[in-house]
Design an enzyme around this catalytic site. Structure first.
Site, PDB file in Angstrom:
ATOM      1  N   HIS A  88     -12.205  -8.370  -8.784  1.00 27.73           N
ATOM      2  CA  HIS A  88     -13.427  -8.961  -8.540  1.00 27.73           C
ATOM      3  C   HIS A  88     -14.743  -8.283  -8.987  1.00 27.73           C
ATOM      4  CE1 HIS A  88     -12.507 -11.637  -4.617  1.00 27.73           C
ATOM      5  NE2 HIS A  88     -11.596 -11.718  -5.357  1.00 27.73           N
ATOM      6  N   ASN A 136     -15.788 -12.444  -0.635  1.00 23.07           N
ATOM      7  CA  ASN A 136     -15.589 -11.028  -0.440  1.00 23.07           C
ATOM      8  C   ASN A 136     -15.678 -10.363   1.043  1.00 23.07           C
ATOM      9  OD1 ASN A 136     -15.113 -10.663  -3.356  1.00 23.07           O
ATOM     10  ND2 ASN A 136     -17.000 -10.122  -3.861  1.00 23.07           N
ATOM     11  N   ARG A 161      -6.994  -6.096  -6.321  1.00 23.11           N
ATOM     12  CA  ARG A 161      -8.068  -7.349  -6.235  1.00 23.11           C
ATOM     13  C   ARG A 161      -9.718  -6.719  -6.400  1.00 23.11           C
ATOM     14  NH1 ARG A 161      -9.865 -10.603  -1.225  1.00 23.11           N
ATOM     15  NH2 ARG A 161     -10.538 -12.681  -2.173  1.00 23.11           N
TER      16      ARG A 161
END
Ligand code: HEM
Ligand SMILES: *[C@@H]1O[C@H](CO)[C@@H](O)[C@H](O)[C@H]1NC(C)=O
Ligand SMILES: *[C@@H]1O[C@H](CO)[C@@H](O)[C@H](O)[C@H]1NC(C)=O
Ligand SMILES: *[C@@H]1O[C@H](CO)[C@@H](O)[C@H](O)[C@H]1NC(C)=O
Length: 324
Positions: free
Chosen positions: A67, A95, A63
């Site tokens: 991101h 986040n 991930r």
């Protein structure tokens, strides 16, 4: 006068050529072969050791790369702590209290700098490699692919950009498609990359709306999840993204979607049972794991190519959490 103009014109042209050739420098798989040939095996050893007793770490690491890439390109910006000059991505909605794995990235970076006798491997490249390593360790050899390298690290980051570029789990299909299109990724990339949700966990606060309000959901599944995710409270209670095999990187995410047991609204938007192009891709991946592996790897490489800093742009950070 005209002569000076021509000279000036040539200098501008030269600079423009220089800038474009440098910003378009291609990533290559052998970027570190001369300067630090052991880099990739050092990374793989550390990731493997960690995942052996904490498979969830693989989900964190995958991930992180996503991101990073979706916010101004794969430039390691996601790793930067806030400074007096900018508020970074770590504290952005989506986040904060959610992205993890930063400490392992720092450990890998320190080991690499020791072995390579200096900071030669960028943090952005570390993210690309640990994402691939996680996927292939949790999924097996069919999920291994060659990572393209040579990204450099950004010198700034923006919380605002993270909040505007990262997709929400409440998005519908057309919002997801346009979000991915703005990154140069198409519907097939969207469906293939969403298969990353075959590992990892999510908080109740991210799927509450789905299990109480969505109609495109198996009702028994919804009721079952409500135990651990009440209407009020329990925001941080976790559920696996892939109900079937939460720690294995495989194609069961798509089997879940066909059974209407996708965890997020955005996941289930990819399959509504209406025979759309997206439905057909989900069906294909649900019954053909080779097709999924092939397309997932191709889309990961495409995602890893989003606006890298190369040539003289950016820097090779010494600490992934701060600019040099
Ligand atoms: C398509 C749009 C996407 C949306 C809306 C989305 C949204 C989310 C959300 C809300 C979570 C849970 C966060 C939490 O509870 O703290 C999550 C987890 C996760 N996402 Fe996505 N995601 C998307 C695409 C992707 C892609 C493209 C990748 C990687 C290629 C990815 C990898 C992951 C992983 C591995 C986890 C589990 C993380 C963990 O267990 O720490 N996601 N995602
Ligand atoms: C980062 O810095 C560059 C150059 O100083 C600037 O052009 C860019 O807009 C900045 N990006 C963010 C996200 O602040
Ligand atoms: C998707 O969501 C957007 C924004 O809320 C909305 O304008 C659009 O009509 C929705 N599309 C569909 C097909 O539901
Ligand atoms: C379900 O939808 C209603 C109406 O839009 C909304 O008021 C409510 O907060 C939603 N429930 C959840 C759990 O999201």
């Amino acid at each position: 006068m005209a002569f000076h103009h021509i000279q000036y014109y040539f200098i501008v042209l030269l600079m423009a050529t220089f800038l474009t050739t440098h910003s378009n420098a291609e990533l290559t798989p052998d970027f570190y072969n001369d300067v630090c040939p052991q880099a990739l095996s050092i990374i793989n050893t550390i990731v493997r050791q960690k995942l052996d007793f904490k498979p969830r770490m693989g989900a964190h690491l995958l991930r992180l790369h996503f991101h990073d890439c979706f916010v101004n390109g794969c430039d390691g910006s996601v790793l930067l702590d806030d400074t007096p000059n900018f508020i970074g991505e770590k504290t952005a909605k989506g986040n904060i209290d959610s992205l993890k794995g930063f400490m392992l990235v720092d450990i890998i970076k320190a080991e690499l700098d020791k072995a390579c006798k200096g900071p030669v491997v960028s943090c952005a490249d570390i993210l690309a490699v640990i994402a691939r390593d996680s996927v292939s360790i949790l999924g097996g050899p069919s999920y291994w692919y060659q990572v393209l390298l040579g990204r450099r690290d950004a010198r700034n980051a923006s919380m605002k950009d993270a909040e505007s570029y990262l997709p929400s789990q409440l998005f519908n299909l057309s919002q997801l498609v346009s979000n991915f299109e703005s990154q140069g990724l198409n519907l097939k990339d969207l469906v293939a990359l969403s298969g990353a949700h075959t590992i990892g966990m999510a908080k109740c606060s991210t799927f509450r709306e789905r299990i109480y309000n969505d109609t495109n959901i198996d009702p028994d599944f919804a009721t079952c999840l409500q135990d651990n995710c009440p209407l009020h409270g329990g925001d941080d209670n976790f559920e696996a993204l892939d109900f079937l095999t939460p720690q294995v990187f495989d194609n069961s995410y798509y089997k879940n979607l066909v059974s209407k047991i996708g965890l997020f609204h955005s996941d289930q938007e990819l399959f509504k049972g209406d025979g759309s192009e997206s439905d057909m891709l989900v069906e294909l991946y649900s019954r053909d794991s080779d097709a999924f592996a092939r397309d997932f790897k191709a889309s990961m490489i495409k995602m890893g190519n989003i606006k890298p800093l190369t040539g003289n742009f950016g820097e090779i950070r010494t600490y992934c959490g701060k600019v040099n």
